[in-house]
Motif scaffolding. Structure first.
Motif, PDB file in Angstrom:
ATOM      1  N   TYR A 121     -25.681  21.890 -12.620  1.00  0.00           N
ATOM      2  CA  TYR A 121     -26.424  21.562 -11.404  1.00  0.00           C
ATOM      3  C   TYR A 121     -25.590  21.629 -10.130  1.00  0.00           C
ATOM      4  CZ  TYR A 121     -29.792  19.742 -14.753  1.00  0.00           C
ATOM      5  OH  TYR A 121     -30.685  19.622 -15.791  1.00  0.00           O
ATOM      6  N   GLU A 123     -22.206  23.053  -7.751  1.00  0.00           N
ATOM      7  CA  GLU A 123     -21.220  24.092  -7.479  1.00  0.00           C
ATOM      8  C   GLU A 123     -20.113  23.444  -6.657  1.00  0.00           C
ATOM      9  OE1 GLU A 123     -20.780  28.199  -4.906  1.00  0.00           O
ATOM     10  OE2 GLU A 123     -22.769  27.542  -5.518  1.00  0.00           O
ATOM     11  N   HIS A 154     -27.984  25.619  -6.856  1.00  0.00           N
ATOM     12  CA  HIS A 154     -27.022  24.583  -7.214  1.00  0.00           C
ATOM     13  C   HIS A 154     -26.662  23.757  -5.978  1.00  0.00           C
ATOM     14  CE1 HIS A 154     -26.528  27.388 -10.557  1.00  0.00           C
ATOM     15  NE2 HIS A 154     -26.112  26.347 -11.246  1.00  0.00           N
TER      16      HIS A 154
END
Length: 169
Positions: A121, A123, A154
């Motif tokens: 989920y 980055e 993300h």
């Protein structure tokens, strides 16, 4: 001779009945296979259409996210003397309307507040020093969104080593 012919006449209809019964059985089995194939094809088509709709929805949301981001950024740079301005209240109303529309579409914002870093989920764009055993999200730079388990975008975050704080503290 007539007695010899009678048994052959009797055996011939029995053979015909057996042949017709076998043909009926073969055709029934073929029909059942065709019905099963048709049902499977219909189910597969419905699944593909559902996936296509979800992908289309995600693509449209992905294209709208920069607009939402810009509205949110605009609120972060409001001069102090304009914080109570009606124009600013209108921008806040637009953001709430966007959020409600996303919610109605089943789109959820990815949680980043005091959570362990999850590459599914999040980055990570930077790693900060810290004390602890876990990679914790320290700051959200750009929100992420998902529909169910499908990630639309993300969450762009900063990460540091630390421990997850319990809400009681």
């Amino acid at each position: 001779m007539s007695k010899a012919q009678k048994p052959s006449k009797d055996s011939q209809p029995n053979e015909e009945i057996m042949v017709l019964t076998q043909q009926l059985q073969d055709l029934t089995e073929a029909l059942q296979r065709e019905r099963a194939d048709s049902t499977n094809l219909r189910r597969q088509h419905e699944e593909q259409m559902s996936a296509l709709k979800e992908n289309l929805k995600a693509d449209i949301v992905r294209r709208l996210l920069p607009v939402i981001d810009n509205f949110e950024r605009s609120l972060k740079h409001i001069p102090d003397d304009l914080k109570d301005n009606e124009y600013v209240s209108g921008i806040k109303g637009i953001i709430k309307q966007f959020e409600k529309a996303l919610e109605d579409l089943g789109v959820e914002r990815i949680e980043t507040n005091n959570v362990e870093f999850n590459p599914v989920y999040h980055e990570a764009v930077s790693m900060e020093d810290g004390e602890g055993l876990h990679e914790i999200v320290s700051e959200e730079l750009q929100p992420g969104y998902r529909i169910g388990d499908y990630v639309i975008r993300h969450a762009m975050v900063k990460v540091k080593m630390g421990d997850i704080e319990s809400p009681e503290k």
